[in-house]
Design a protein around this motif. Structure first.
Motif, PDB file in Angstrom:
ATOM      1  N   TYR A   3       0.831  -1.233  -0.012  1.00 55.97           N
ATOM      2  CA  TYR A   3      -0.088   0.049  -0.036  1.00 55.97           C
ATOM      3  C   TYR A   3       0.769   1.462   0.075  1.00 55.97           C
ATOM      4  O   TYR A   3       0.697   2.132  -0.623  1.00 55.97           O
ATOM      5  N   PHE A   4       1.846   1.462   0.814  1.00 59.28           N
ATOM      6  CA  PHE A   4       2.641   2.684   0.893  1.00 59.28           C
ATOM      7  C   PHE A   4       3.275   2.894  -0.494  1.00 59.28           C
ATOM      8  O   PHE A   4       3.098   4.181  -1.016  1.00 59.28           O
ATOM      9  N   PRO A   5       4.109   2.099  -0.795  1.00 66.00           N
ATOM     10  CA  PRO A   5       4.716   2.519  -2.031  1.00 66.00           C
ATOM     11  C   PRO A   5       3.934   2.840  -3.323  1.00 66.00           C
ATOM     12  O   PRO A   5       4.038   3.777  -4.021  1.00 66.00           O
TER      13      PRO A   5
ATOM     14  N   LEU B 106       2.309  16.639  -3.637  1.00 68.55           N
ATOM     15  CA  LEU B 106       3.413  16.417  -2.664  1.00 68.55           C
ATOM     16  C   LEU B 106       2.950  16.596  -1.275  1.00 68.55           C
ATOM     17  O   LEU B 106       3.647  15.911  -0.528  1.00 68.55           O
ATOM     18  N   GLU B 107       2.098  17.504  -1.156  1.00 76.15           N
ATOM     19  CA  GLU B 107       1.463  17.611   0.418  1.00 76.15           C
ATOM     20  C   GLU B 107       0.895  16.513   0.896  1.00 76.15           C
ATOM     21  O   GLU B 107       1.132  15.732   1.790  1.00 76.15           O
ATOM     22  N   LYS B 108       0.050  15.756   0.242  1.00 77.13           N
ATOM     23  CA  LYS B 108      -0.451  14.298   0.525  1.00 77.13           C
ATOM     24  C   LYS B 108       0.722  13.279   0.505  1.00 77.13           C
ATOM     25  O   LYS B 108       0.820  12.604   1.759  1.00 77.13           O
ATOM     26  N   ALA B 109       1.844  13.486  -0.171  1.00 76.98           N
ATOM     27  CA  ALA B 109       2.885  12.487  -0.082  1.00 76.98           C
ATOM     28  C   ALA B 109       3.883  12.675   1.129  1.00 76.98           C
ATOM     29  O   ALA B 109       4.052  11.644   1.904  1.00 76.98           O
ATOM     30  N   GLN B 110       3.869  13.960   1.482  1.00 81.52           N
ATOM     31  CA  GLN B 110       4.448  14.235   2.752  1.00 81.52           C
ATOM     32  C   GLN B 110       3.742  13.896   4.099  1.00 81.52           C
ATOM     33  O   GLN B 110       4.495  13.423   4.959  1.00 81.52           O
ATOM     34  N   GLU B 111       2.517  14.217   4.026  1.00 79.16           N
ATOM     35  CA  GLU B 111       1.706  13.719   4.996  1.00 79.16           C
ATOM     36  C   GLU B 111       1.602  12.112   5.262  1.00 79.16           C
ATOM     37  O   GLU B 111       1.685  11.571   6.378  1.00 79.16           O
ATOM     38  N   LEU B 112       1.606  11.431   3.920  1.00 79.62           N
ATOM     39  CA  LEU B 112       1.746  10.228   4.297  1.00 79.62           C
ATOM     40  C   LEU B 112       3.122   9.547   4.729  1.00 79.62           C
ATOM     41  O   LEU B 112       3.192   8.655   5.624  1.00 79.62           O
ATOM     42  N   CYS B 113       4.179  10.266   4.152  1.00 82.48           N
ATOM     43  CA  CYS B 113       5.573   9.667   4.984  1.00 82.48           C
ATOM     44  C   CYS B 113       5.554  10.130   6.447  1.00 82.48           C
ATOM     45  O   CYS B 113       6.217   9.209   7.212  1.00 82.48           O
ATOM     46  N   ASP B 114       4.988  11.181   6.702  1.00 81.03           N
ATOM     47  CA  ASP B 114       5.158  11.575   8.211  1.00 81.03           C
ATOM     48  C   ASP B 114       4.509  10.531   9.196  1.00 81.03           C
ATOM     49  O   ASP B 114       4.979  10.275   9.988  1.00 81.03           O
TER      50      ASP B 114
ATOM     51  N   LEU C 224      12.072   1.951   3.820  1.00 79.59           N
ATOM     52  CA  LEU C 224      11.272   2.280   2.805  1.00 79.59           C
ATOM     53  C   LEU C 224      10.423   3.515   3.018  1.00 79.59           C
ATOM     54  O   LEU C 224      10.629   4.513   2.122  1.00 79.59           O
ATOM     55  N   PHE C 225      10.093   3.719   4.408  1.00 76.80           N
ATOM     56  CA  PHE C 225       9.324   5.080   4.642  1.00 76.80           C
ATOM     57  C   PHE C 225      10.382   6.067   4.495  1.00 76.80           C
ATOM     58  O   PHE C 225      10.346   7.349   4.107  1.00 76.80           O
ATOM     59  N   LEU C 226      11.631   5.947   5.142  1.00 75.97           N
ATOM     60  CA  LEU C 226      12.712   6.930   5.145  1.00 75.97           C
ATOM     61  C   LEU C 226      13.151   7.288   3.560  1.00 75.97           C
ATOM     62  O   LEU C 226      13.533   8.460   3.371  1.00 75.97           O
ATOM     63  N   TYR C 227      13.285   6.203   2.802  1.00 75.38           N
ATOM     64  CA  TYR C 227      13.730   6.657   1.399  1.00 75.38           C
ATOM     65  C   TYR C 227      12.697   7.474   0.579  1.00 75.38           C
ATOM     66  O   TYR C 227      13.209   8.074  -0.124  1.00 75.38           O
ATOM     67  N   ALA C 228      11.422   7.125   0.931  1.00 75.36           N
ATOM     68  CA  ALA C 228      10.321   7.930   0.251  1.00 75.36           C
ATOM     69  C   ALA C 228      10.429   9.297   0.631  1.00 75.36           C
ATOM     70  O   ALA C 228      10.177  10.332  -0.036  1.00 75.36           O
ATOM     71  N   LYS C 229      10.568   9.460   2.282  1.00 73.14           N
ATOM     72  CA  LYS C 229      10.852  10.758   2.578  1.00 73.14           C
ATOM     73  C   LYS C 229      12.089  11.318   2.020  1.00 73.14           C
ATOM     74  O   LYS C 229      12.156  12.511   1.728  1.00 73.14           O
TER      75      LYS C 229
END
Length: 402
Positions: A253-255, A267-275, A286-291
Motif C-alpha cells: 500500500y505505501f509505495p 506532494l503535500e499528500k505524499a509528505q503527510e503520508l511519509c510523516d 522504505l518510509f525513510l527513502y520515500a521521505k
C-alpha cells in the motif's frame, strides 16, 4: 391456397420424422437413466436433443432427465470415493458444477408463470434439497482447483457456490446468515480472479470477501489493482489509503500510494503520508527513502541529507541513498552558484568534497547506473581539479560534456 397447403404439408413431413427421432432419443436416455448404466450416454443424448430442438430446450422434463443423468453419475463417483476405489476427483467436482448449472436452468423454466399467471414450481423443493447436500463440494472443488492453479475452474466453482445465497431455489436455506464459509469462498474467488487478471471478476465478490478479515490485507490489494486497471482512480486511491491505514507495514500500500501522489504532483499528500508512516515505524527504510526522495524533489537539501544519512546508518549496502545525498550536496552548490558571492567559492569546494564519497560509493554499488553517477562525478572531479579521475569519467561519457 393450394401452394400454401403443399408447403405446410412438406414442412410437416420434415418436422414429424425429427420429432420422432427426438422422442426416441429422449426415450433411450430415460432407459439408460432407469437402468443406471451408460449415464454419460444419456447425458449426451439429452444435450444433443436440446441443441437441435428449441421446444426441448424449453421443456422442463428434458432438463429434469438431464439432471437425473448427471446426479446418478455424481452418486456413482461419490460412492467410489467413499469405498476408496479408483476415481478421478476432478470428475466429481465437474459433475457437481454441472448439476448446479442444469438445476438452475431447470428452475428458471419451472418458475415461469402459466397461462393464468400462476407460478407453481414442480421441481424446486426436491432439487434444492438434493443440491444443498452436494453444495460443499463446490467449495472443496474450488479449493482443489486453486491448489492446482486452475484459476478459471476455481472461480467458476466458488462463483456458483456464492450465487446460491441469492438464488430463489435456495431461499429457505438462508445461506447469507447460516453459511459461515461464504466470505472465505468470496475471498478465494477474488484471489482466482486476480490471477486471471480480470478486474471485473475481482470486484464481483470483493465486498462479501471483506468479511473474512484474516485475509483482508491481500483482498484490498486485489481490489486496488482492479480499480487501477478499470481507471477508477478515486476508488484506487481510497482502497490504497484504507489498506495503508489498516496495514501500514504491508509492502503493497505505501509505495503504490506514494507513487500515485508523486505522479499526480500531490506532494503535500505524499509528505503527510511519509510523516504518518514514520510516526508508526521511524526506522523503516522504505518510509525513510520515500521521505528522502520527497525532500530532494522539494529542494529541502539539508533535510534530505539528514534523513538519508539515517538510512545509511541502518543499512550501508543500499545504493540509492548515496545518490540522494550526493545530489543534495550538488543541489546546494547550484543554489550558491546563483549568488555569485566570492565568499561562497570556498564553501562550494567543500560541498564538492562532501558530495564525492557518496557519489563514488553509489558508483561502486550501482556500476550499471552510468547515466546517473557519471555526469555527477564529472562535475565533482572537474571542479576539484582531479585530473586522473576526471579523464576516467570523460572516457565513460564519450567526451560528451554534460
Amino acid at each position: 391456397m393450394i401452394r400454401k397447403l403443399i408447403a405446410i404439408t412438406l414442412l410437416l413431413l420434415t418436422i414429424i420424422p425429427c420429432l420422432r427421432a427426438q422422442r426416441k432419443e429422449i426415450s433411450q436416455a430415460r432407459s439408460y437413466i432407469k437402468s443406471g448404466k451408460d449415464l454419460d450416454k444419456a447425458e449426451k443424448l439429452l444435450r444433443g436433443v436440446m441443441e437441435k430442438d428449441s421446444a426441448s430446450r424449453e421443456d422442463p422434463r428434458v432438463h429434469f432427465y438431464l439432471l437425473q443423468s448427471i446426479e446418478k453419475q455424481y452418486a456413482e463417483g461419490n460412492e467410489k470415493l467413499y469405498l476408496k476405489q479408483k476415481y478421478d476427483t476432478t470428475a466429481l467436482f465437474a459433475l457437481t458444477k454441472k448439476m448446479f448449472d442444469v438445476a438452475e436452468t431447470l428452475d428458471s423454466i419451472d418458475a415461469l408463470p402459466d397461462e393464468k399467471g400462476r407460478v407453481r414450481t414442480k421441481y424446486r423443493t426436491k432439487n434444492a434439497e438434493m443440491l444443498n447436500k452436494c453444495r460443499p463440494n463446490l467449495f472443496f472443488g474450488g479449493m482443489f482447483h486453486i491448489r492446482k492453479g486452475n484459476d478459471e475452474n476455481a472461480f467458476s466453482m466458488f462463483d456458483t457456490y456464492i450465487n446460491c445465497a441469492s438464488h430463489p431455489m435456495f431461499e429457505s436455506y438462508n445461506y447469507l446468515t447460516t453459511d459461515k464459509k461464504l466470505a472465505e469462498a468470496a475471498y478465494w474467488a477474488t484471489f482466482a480472479a486476480s490471477r486471471l487478471d480480470s478486474a471485473a471478476l475481482v470486484l464481483r465478490h470483493a465486498e462479501m470477501a471483506e468479511a473474512d478479515t484474516s485475509k483482508l490485507r491481500f483482498l484490498l490489494m486485489y481490489e486496488a489493482m482492479a480499480y487501477n486497471k478499470t481507471g477508477e482512480m478515486e476508488k484506487y486511491e481510497a482502497t490504497l489509503r484504507r489498506g495503508f491505514d489498516i496495514f501500514p507495514l504491508f509492502s503493497f500500500y505505501f509505495p503504490h500510494l506514494i507513487d500515485l501522489y508523486n505522479a499526480n504532483g500531490e506532494l503535500e499528500k505524499a509528505q503527510e503520508l511519509c510523516d504518518t508512516a514514520l510516526a508508526i515505524a521511524p526506522e523503516n527504510i522504505l518510509f525513510l527513502y520515500a521521505k528522502s526522495n520527497l525532500l530532494l524533489s522539494l529542494g529541502k537539501n539539508d533535510d534530505c541529507i539528514e534523513v538519508t544519512r539515517r538510512i545509511i546508518e541502518l543499512n550501508d549496502s543500499i545504493a540509492e541513498p548515496y545518490y540522494n545525498v550526493g545530489m543534495a550536496y550538488l543541489n546546494k552548490i547550484v543554489s550558491l552558484d546563483k549568488t555569485g558571492k566570492r565568499q561562497d567559492k570556498a564553501k562550494i569546494k567543500t560541498l564538492y568534497k562532501e558530495a564525492m564519497p557518496y557519489l563514488e560509493k553509489y558508483r561502486e554499488l550501482a556500476p550499471d547506473e552510468k547515466k546517473k553517477w557519471a555526469p555527477a562525478l564529472y562535475r565533482v572531479y572537474l571542479n576539484l581539479n582531479m585530473g586522473k579521475q576526471f579523464d576516467d569519467i570523460d572516457k565513460i561519457l564519450g567526451n560528451e560534456k554534460p
